[in-house]
Design a protein around this motif. Structure first.
Motif, PDB file in Angstrom:
ATOM      1  N   ALA A 263       0.889  -1.228  -0.015  1.00  0.00           N
ATOM      2  CA  ALA A 263       0.051  -0.121  -0.002  1.00  0.00           C
ATOM      3  C   ALA A 263       0.965   1.293   0.174  1.00  0.00           C
ATOM      4  O   ALA A 263       0.445   2.058  -0.558  1.00  0.00           O
ATOM      5  N   ALA A 264       1.950   1.141   0.686  1.00  0.00           N
ATOM      6  CA  ALA A 264       2.967   2.308   0.629  1.00  0.00           C
ATOM      7  C   ALA A 264       4.343   1.772   0.317  1.00  0.00           C
ATOM      8  O   ALA A 264       5.178   1.328   1.321  1.00  0.00           O
ATOM      9  N   PRO A 265       4.539   1.771  -1.125  1.00  0.00           N
ATOM     10  CA  PRO A 265       5.928   1.144  -1.277  1.00  0.00           C
ATOM     11  C   PRO A 265       7.134   1.863  -1.188  1.00  0.00           C
ATOM     12  O   PRO A 265       6.992   3.270  -1.081  1.00  0.00           O
ATOM     13  N   LEU A 266       8.307   1.095  -1.379  1.00  0.00           N
ATOM     14  CA  LEU A 266       9.355   1.968  -1.093  1.00  0.00           C
ATOM     15  C   LEU A 266       9.803   2.476  -2.456  1.00  0.00           C
ATOM     16  O   LEU A 266       9.308   1.939  -3.459  1.00  0.00           O
ATOM     17  N   SER A 267      10.143   3.863  -2.716  1.00  0.00           N
ATOM     18  CA  SER A 267      10.483   4.602  -3.637  1.00  0.00           C
ATOM     19  C   SER A 267      11.468   5.471  -3.705  1.00  0.00           C
ATOM     20  O   SER A 267      12.190   5.669  -2.622  1.00  0.00           O
ATOM     21  N   ILE A 268      11.861   5.916  -4.958  1.00  0.00           N
ATOM     22  CA  ILE A 268      13.014   6.708  -5.194  1.00  0.00           C
ATOM     23  C   ILE A 268      12.695   8.032  -5.799  1.00  0.00           C
ATOM     24  O   ILE A 268      12.037   7.689  -6.883  1.00  0.00           O
ATOM     25  N   ARG A 269      13.035   9.223  -5.535  1.00  0.00           N
ATOM     26  CA  ARG A 269      12.598  10.342  -6.022  1.00  0.00           C
ATOM     27  C   ARG A 269      13.812  11.497  -6.190  1.00  0.00           C
ATOM     28  O   ARG A 269      14.228  11.833  -4.886  1.00  0.00           O
ATOM     29  N   LEU A 270      14.312  11.570  -7.576  1.00  0.00           N
ATOM     30  CA  LEU A 270      15.492  12.556  -7.469  1.00  0.00           C
ATOM     31  C   LEU A 270      15.057  13.985  -7.274  1.00  0.00           C
ATOM     32  O   LEU A 270      13.812  14.226  -7.673  1.00  0.00           O
ATOM     33  N   LYS A 271      15.884  14.798  -6.696  1.00  0.00           N
ATOM     34  CA  LYS A 271      15.519  16.381  -6.479  1.00  0.00           C
ATOM     35  C   LYS A 271      15.222  17.068  -7.630  1.00  0.00           C
ATOM     36  O   LYS A 271      16.197  16.812  -8.668  1.00  0.00           O
ATOM     37  N   GLY A 272      14.285  17.573  -7.883  1.00  0.00           N
ATOM     38  CA  GLY A 272      14.025  18.517  -8.929  1.00  0.00           C
ATOM     39  C   GLY A 272      13.590  17.553 -10.110  1.00  0.00           C
ATOM     40  O   GLY A 272      13.971  18.246 -11.327  1.00  0.00           O
ATOM     41  N   GLU A 273      13.344  16.316 -10.326  1.00  0.00           N
ATOM     42  CA  GLU A 273      13.107  15.601 -11.234  1.00  0.00           C
ATOM     43  C   GLU A 273      12.051  16.171 -12.201  1.00  0.00           C
ATOM     44  O   GLU A 273      12.015  15.562 -13.515  1.00  0.00           O
ATOM     45  N   ALA A 274      11.168  16.799 -12.042  1.00  0.00           N
ATOM     46  CA  ALA A 274       9.912  17.125 -12.460  1.00  0.00           C
ATOM     47  C   ALA A 274      10.433  17.761 -13.948  1.00  0.00           C
ATOM     48  O   ALA A 274       9.699  17.389 -14.929  1.00  0.00           O
ATOM     49  N   GLY A 275      11.320  18.464 -14.165  1.00  0.00           N
ATOM     50  CA  GLY A 275      11.660  19.402 -15.198  1.00  0.00           C
ATOM     51  C   GLY A 275      12.780  18.721 -16.124  1.00  0.00           C
ATOM     52  O   GLY A 275      13.655  19.292 -16.840  1.00  0.00           O
ATOM     53  N   ALA A 276      13.766  17.759 -15.315  1.00  0.00           N
ATOM     54  CA  ALA A 276      14.862  17.566 -15.705  1.00  0.00           C
ATOM     55  C   ALA A 276      14.924  16.159 -16.485  1.00  0.00           C
ATOM     56  O   ALA A 276      14.172  15.376 -16.310  1.00  0.00           O
ATOM     57  N   THR A 277      15.581  16.118 -17.659  1.00  0.00           N
ATOM     58  CA  THR A 277      15.673  14.829 -18.262  1.00  0.00           C
ATOM     59  C   THR A 277      16.875  14.369 -18.268  1.00  0.00           C
ATOM     60  O   THR A 277      17.092  12.995 -18.610  1.00  0.00           O
TER      61      THR A 277
ATOM     62  N   LEU B  81      21.042  14.667 -15.860  1.00  0.00           N
ATOM     63  CA  LEU B  81      21.986  15.099 -14.944  1.00  0.00           C
ATOM     64  C   LEU B  81      23.206  15.476 -15.525  1.00  0.00           C
ATOM     65  O   LEU B  81      24.033  14.596 -16.273  1.00  0.00           O
ATOM     66  N   ASP B  82      23.672  16.411 -15.323  1.00  0.00           N
ATOM     67  CA  ASP B  82      24.823  16.899 -16.079  1.00  0.00           C
ATOM     68  C   ASP B  82      26.057  16.858 -15.196  1.00  0.00           C
ATOM     69  O   ASP B  82      26.101  16.688 -13.960  1.00  0.00           O
ATOM     70  N   GLY B  83      27.457  16.543 -15.909  1.00  0.00           N
ATOM     71  CA  GLY B  83      28.418  16.373 -15.172  1.00  0.00           C
ATOM     72  C   GLY B  83      28.809  17.585 -14.334  1.00  0.00           C
ATOM     73  O   GLY B  83      28.610  18.720 -14.628  1.00  0.00           O
ATOM     74  N   GLY B  84      29.226  17.261 -13.086  1.00  0.00           N
ATOM     75  CA  GLY B  84      29.192  18.400 -12.125  1.00  0.00           C
ATOM     76  C   GLY B  84      28.038  18.717 -11.147  1.00  0.00           C
ATOM     77  O   GLY B  84      28.232  19.404 -10.083  1.00  0.00           O
ATOM     78  N   GLN B  85      26.839  18.145 -11.518  1.00  0.00           N
ATOM     79  CA  GLN B  85      25.804  18.461 -10.856  1.00  0.00           C
ATOM     80  C   GLN B  85      25.460  17.439  -9.870  1.00  0.00           C
ATOM     81  O   GLN B  85      26.132  16.097  -9.677  1.00  0.00           O
ATOM     82  N   ASP B  86      24.899  17.939  -8.739  1.00  0.00           N
ATOM     83  CA  ASP B  86      24.841  17.010  -7.384  1.00  0.00           C
ATOM     84  C   ASP B  86      23.999  16.084  -7.756  1.00  0.00           C
ATOM     85  O   ASP B  86      22.801  16.316  -8.243  1.00  0.00           O
TER      86      ASP B  86
ATOM     87  N   GLY C 191      25.803  20.029   3.205  1.00  0.00           N
ATOM     88  CA  GLY C 191      25.631  20.675   4.482  1.00  0.00           C
ATOM     89  C   GLY C 191      24.867  20.073   5.474  1.00  0.00           C
ATOM     90  O   GLY C 191      24.654  20.584   6.398  1.00  0.00           O
ATOM     91  N   ALA C 192      24.166  18.657   4.841  1.00  0.00           N
ATOM     92  CA  ALA C 192      23.475  17.924   5.946  1.00  0.00           C
ATOM     93  C   ALA C 192      24.416  17.076   6.672  1.00  0.00           C
ATOM     94  O   ALA C 192      23.959  16.437   7.680  1.00  0.00           O
ATOM     95  N   GLY C 193      25.459  17.156   6.637  1.00  0.00           N
ATOM     96  CA  GLY C 193      26.517  16.372   7.406  1.00  0.00           C
ATOM     97  C   GLY C 193      26.798  14.741   7.046  1.00  0.00           C
ATOM     98  O   GLY C 193      27.455  14.207   7.577  1.00  0.00           O
ATOM     99  N   GLY C 194      26.061  14.533   5.876  1.00  0.00           N
ATOM    100  CA  GLY C 194      26.757  13.298   5.273  1.00  0.00           C
ATOM    101  C   GLY C 194      27.368  13.410   4.132  1.00  0.00           C
ATOM    102  O   GLY C 194      27.943  14.406   3.643  1.00  0.00           O
ATOM    103  N   ARG C 195      27.480  12.161   3.320  1.00  0.00           N
ATOM    104  CA  ARG C 195      28.301  11.969   2.023  1.00  0.00           C
ATOM    105  C   ARG C 195      27.361  12.887   0.971  1.00  0.00           C
ATOM    106  O   ARG C 195      26.308  12.927   0.974  1.00  0.00           O
ATOM    107  N   PHE C 196      27.973  13.625  -0.003  1.00  0.00           N
ATOM    108  CA  PHE C 196      27.471  13.921  -1.155  1.00  0.00           C
ATOM    109  C   PHE C 196      28.451  13.540  -2.265  1.00  0.00           C
ATOM    110  O   PHE C 196      29.504  13.452  -2.345  1.00  0.00           O
ATOM    111  N   TRP C 197      27.521  13.716  -3.618  1.00  0.00           N
ATOM    112  CA  TRP C 197      28.283  12.973  -4.730  1.00  0.00           C
ATOM    113  C   TRP C 197      27.944  14.075  -5.914  1.00  0.00           C
ATOM    114  O   TRP C 197      27.015  14.591  -5.904  1.00  0.00           O
ATOM    115  N   SER C 198      28.880  14.218  -6.819  1.00  0.00           N
ATOM    116  CA  SER C 198      28.549  14.964  -7.833  1.00  0.00           C
ATOM    117  C   SER C 198      28.615  13.817  -9.213  1.00  0.00           C
ATOM    118  O   SER C 198      29.482  13.039  -9.220  1.00  0.00           O
ATOM    119  N   ILE C 199      27.941  14.241 -10.241  1.00  0.00           N
ATOM    120  CA  ILE C 199      27.891  13.281 -11.366  1.00  0.00           C
ATOM    121  C   ILE C 199      29.191  13.697 -12.275  1.00  0.00           C
ATOM    122  O   ILE C 199      29.703  14.736 -12.366  1.00  0.00           O
TER     123      ILE C 199
END
Length: 243
Positions: free
Chosen positions: A104-118, A120-125, A176-184
């Motif tokens: 009823a409430a499945p596990l899901s993945i949602r990219l930040k700002g994915e609504a208008g993005a086709t 991810l560019d190199g250097g983008q988080d 800035g959230a204290g965890g790992r971050f990654w760039s494309i």
């Protein structure tokens, strides 16, 4: 005395074509475990199949499948191809993804700002949200690259626990959230995020932060064979390109 007015014949109004029921076709397309396929009906009432495949899915086969389940017309098929190396992890978690879609409430993945993005560019988080299923779970989050490597996004050296409450949203990659971050970065192309939610951690200790997928997948297979039957998984293709 004027003659009575003659009633004008009603204009011919073409019937509105019935929208075909696509539920059976969607179920059939879900059996392509190495693909992420969408189906819709165009303005011309022609069925259109689009998406991405990492397997040997043949566009002609998809068109004929739609013909069998649809209106009898061949569908318009526009499917991009990803690295065949991404098919193996998808095959490994296929049963877990099927279980997940039934929640009823499945596990899901949602990219930040994915609504208008086709893409991810190199250097983008790389920033995305994982919504936990309807039970407290431990998340294993893996990023499979197009050249055969896997990066373990969670757990990671700064976030050693993947524990989440039921239906909680956990954001990964936020600076800035204290965890790992990654760039494309290169290699660019179609890549894959896999998230597995299990009642207990899949591994007794975190895996190396990056390793060859060929080394990791046998260990993952063994861990999944020992995992609780409530374990579920979700996956998401993403496209990356040079800046």
């Amino acid at each position: 005395m004027p003659a009575p007015a003659q009633a004008l014949p009603a204009p011919d109004i073409p019937p509105v074509p019935a929208v075909p029921d696509l539920s059976a076709l969607r179920t059939a397309l879900a059996e392509f475990h190495c693909a992420e396929l969408e189906v819709a009906v165009g303005k011309d009432q022609r069925i259109a199949i689009s998406g991405l495949t990492a397997g040997d899915t043949d566009p002609d086969s998809l068109a004929l499948l739609a013909q069998d389940y649809g209106t009898g017309q061949r569908a318009a098929v526009e499917v991009e191809r990803a690295s065949p190396a991404l098919c193996e992890p998808l095959t490994l978690i296929s049963a877990l993804r099927t279980t997940n879609t039934g929640l009823a409430a499945p596990l899901s993945i949602r990219l930040k700002g994915e609504a208008g993005a086709t893409a991810l560019d190199g250097g983008q988080d790389l920033v995305f949200d994982v919504t936990a299923p309807d039970f407290p779970a431990h998340l294993q989050v893996d990023y499979f690259t197009s050249d055969g490597d896997v990066i373990h996004l969670l757990p990671n050296p700064l976030e050693i626990s993947g524990r989440v409450e039921a239906n909680a949203v956990r954001r990964l990659g936020e600076r800035g959230a204290g965890g790992r971050f990654w760039s494309i970065g290169p290699p660019y192309g179609h890549e894959l995020i896999v998230v597995i939610a299990s009642p207990t951690p899949l591994f007794p200790s975190p895996r190396p932060e990056a390793e060859a997928a060929a080394s990791y997948l046998p260990a993952l297979k063994q861990a999944l064979e020992a995992a609780a039957p409530t374990t579920v998984a979700s996956a998401r293709f993403l496209k990356t390109k040079a800046p």
